[in-house]
Design a protein around this motif. Structure first.
Motif, short mmCIF file in Angstrom:
data_model
loop_
_atom_site.label_atom_id
_atom_site.label_comp_id
_atom_site.label_asym_id
_atom_site.label_seq_id
_atom_site.Cartn_x
_atom_site.Cartn_y
_atom_site.Cartn_z
N TRP A 167 0.82 -1.22 0.00
CA TRP A 167 0.00 0.00 0.00
C TRP A 167 0.85 1.27 0.00
O TRP A 167 0.50 2.25 -0.65
N LYS A 168 1.96 1.25 0.70
CA LYS A 168 2.79 2.46 0.74
C LYS A 168 3.37 2.78 -0.63
O LYS A 168 3.53 3.96 -0.99
N LEU A 169 3.70 1.76 -1.39
CA LEU A 169 4.25 1.95 -2.72
C LEU A 169 3.20 2.41 -3.72
O LEU A 169 3.55 2.82 -4.84
N ASN A 170 1.94 2.35 -3.33
CA ASN A 170 0.85 2.75 -4.23
C ASN A 170 0.20 4.07 -3.82
O ASN A 170 -0.86 4.42 -4.36
N LEU A 171 0.81 4.79 -2.90
CA LEU A 171 0.28 6.11 -2.55
C LEU A 171 0.42 7.05 -3.74
O LEU A 171 1.43 7.03 -4.46
N VAL A 194 9.02 6.89 -13.31
CA VAL A 194 8.04 6.17 -12.49
C VAL A 194 8.74 5.34 -11.43
O VAL A 194 9.81 4.77 -11.68
N GLY A 195 8.12 5.28 -10.24
CA GLY A 195 8.65 4.44 -9.17
C GLY A 195 8.31 2.99 -9.41
O GLY A 195 8.16 2.56 -10.55
N LYS A 196 8.16 2.22 -8.37
CA LYS A 196 7.90 0.79 -8.55
C LYS A 196 6.57 0.55 -9.25
O LYS A 196 6.41 -0.44 -9.95
N TYR A 197 5.61 1.46 -9.07
CA TYR A 197 4.31 1.32 -9.73
C TYR A 197 3.92 2.62 -10.41
O TYR A 197 4.12 3.70 -9.85
N ASN A 198 3.36 2.49 -11.62
CA ASN A 198 2.88 3.68 -12.32
C ASN A 198 1.44 4.00 -11.92
O ASN A 198 0.82 3.25 -11.15
N ALA A 199 0.91 5.09 -12.44
CA ALA A 199 -0.42 5.54 -12.04
C ALA A 199 -1.49 4.51 -12.39
O ALA A 199 -2.45 4.31 -11.63
N ARG A 206 12.60 5.54 -11.84
CA ARG A 206 12.86 6.11 -10.52
C ARG A 206 13.11 5.01 -9.48
O ARG A 206 13.95 5.15 -8.60
N TRP A 207 12.37 3.93 -9.61
CA TRP A 207 12.59 2.77 -8.75
C TRP A 207 14.01 2.23 -8.93
O TRP A 207 14.72 1.94 -7.96
N LEU A 208 14.44 2.11 -10.19
CA LEU A 208 15.78 1.61 -10.47
C LEU A 208 16.85 2.56 -9.95
O LEU A 208 17.87 2.12 -9.39
N ARG A 209 16.62 3.86 -10.11
CA ARG A 209 17.60 4.84 -9.61
C ARG A 209 17.80 4.69 -8.11
O ARG A 209 18.93 4.78 -7.61
N GLU A 210 16.72 4.47 -7.38
CA GLU A 210 16.85 4.33 -5.93
C GLU A 210 17.65 3.08 -5.57
O GLU A 210 18.48 3.11 -4.66
N LEU A 211 17.40 2.00 -6.31
CA LEU A 211 18.16 0.79 -6.06
C LEU A 211 19.64 0.99 -6.35
O LEU A 211 20.51 0.53 -5.61
N VAL A 212 19.94 1.67 -7.45
CA VAL A 212 21.33 1.91 -7.83
C VAL A 212 22.03 2.80 -6.81
O VAL A 212 23.15 2.53 -6.39
N SER A 213 21.36 3.85 -6.37
CA SER A 213 21.99 4.81 -5.48
C SER A 213 22.04 4.35 -4.04
O SER A 213 22.96 4.70 -3.30
#
Length: 234
Positions: free
Chosen positions: A90-94, A120-125, A213-220
């Motif tokens: 649920w947090k990833l879908n805010l 886009v983060g882990k989930y798109n709109a 954006r999800w991938l960038r967070e994992l990389v960083s």
């Protein structure tokens, strides 16, 4: 709205050719497929009870009486399973401001003009809309289903209330089936999505294209793999 974390527990990047990214744990995949199978069984058994022309579907469940008996119990399995999914994701879908931008550029989404879309983060709109739609529909379906579950709850509700609940339950079920169809179609349309939920992994190129954006967070934050190593085409 403040920026939310875009990675879930178990998400990580692995070197290789191609680079691969863990997207779903085995537990999350099992949770998803129990929910999916429950939805399919509920749709089939519900349609069998919905109209005489579809009564032949009761043959899949051992006949009309058995279908009527097990349908609500499958609903209980669905509820419990979806609660697990809800707590996981649920947090990833805010909703965020970029999600509204993504929806506003739906034509670019449909034409796969990804460079004009916000990262886009882990989930798109679209995925978030499906998630929250299913969350609401399941709650309402369970609530209306309890009213018409005569085996255990008939004495608590009037006949008029049960009739209204049957109508509401039927309408909601049709809406749920439509949402499910959209969900499945989107998973097929975006090549690699189904593999993420069967194998748990995607390629770095897939993640870069669809969930940058999800991938960038994992990389960083969670990996020593450099950005240049995870930006090839699918």
């Amino acid at each position: 709205m403040t920026k939310q974390a875009e990675a879930a527990k178990g998400d990580s990047i692995h070197r290789g050719n191609p680079v691969t990214v863990d997207r779903y744990t085995a537990a999350a995949r099992l949770n998803h497929w129990i929910t999916a199978i429950s939805l399919v069984l509920l749709a089939l058994s519900g349609l069998a009870l919905f109209h005489p022309s579809l009564y032949f579907l009761t043959g899949l469940f051992g006949g009309g009486a058995l279908t009527r008996m097990i349908h609500p119990f499958i609903g209980v399995v669905l509820l419990l399973s979806f609660i697990g999914l809800f707590l996981r994701f649920w947090k990833l879908n805010l909703w965020e401001r970029t999600d509204s931008v993504w929806l506003g550029r739906l034509r670019d989404v449909l034409t796969k003009n990804d460079e004009k879309l916000p990262e886009v983060g882990k989930y798109n709109a679209g995925q978030k809309l499906v998630f929250w739609s299913m969350s609401l529909l399941i709650v309402l379906l369970v609530a209306s289903g309890v009213v018409i579950w005569q085996q255990f709850f008939s004495e608590y509700f009037k006949v008029e209330q049960q009739r209204v609940a049957v109508l509401i339950h039927s309408i909601l079920a049709i809406v749920m089936i439509c949402v499910w169809i959209v969900h499945v179609y989107a998973a097929i349309w975006v090549r690699g999505t189904i593999g993420a939920m069967t194998r748990g992994r995607v390629t770095g190129g897939w993640a870069w294209r669809h969930h940058r954006r999800w991938l960038r967070e994992l990389v960083s934050g969670k990996s020593k793999v450099g950005p240049k190593e995870v930006t090839p085409a699918e």
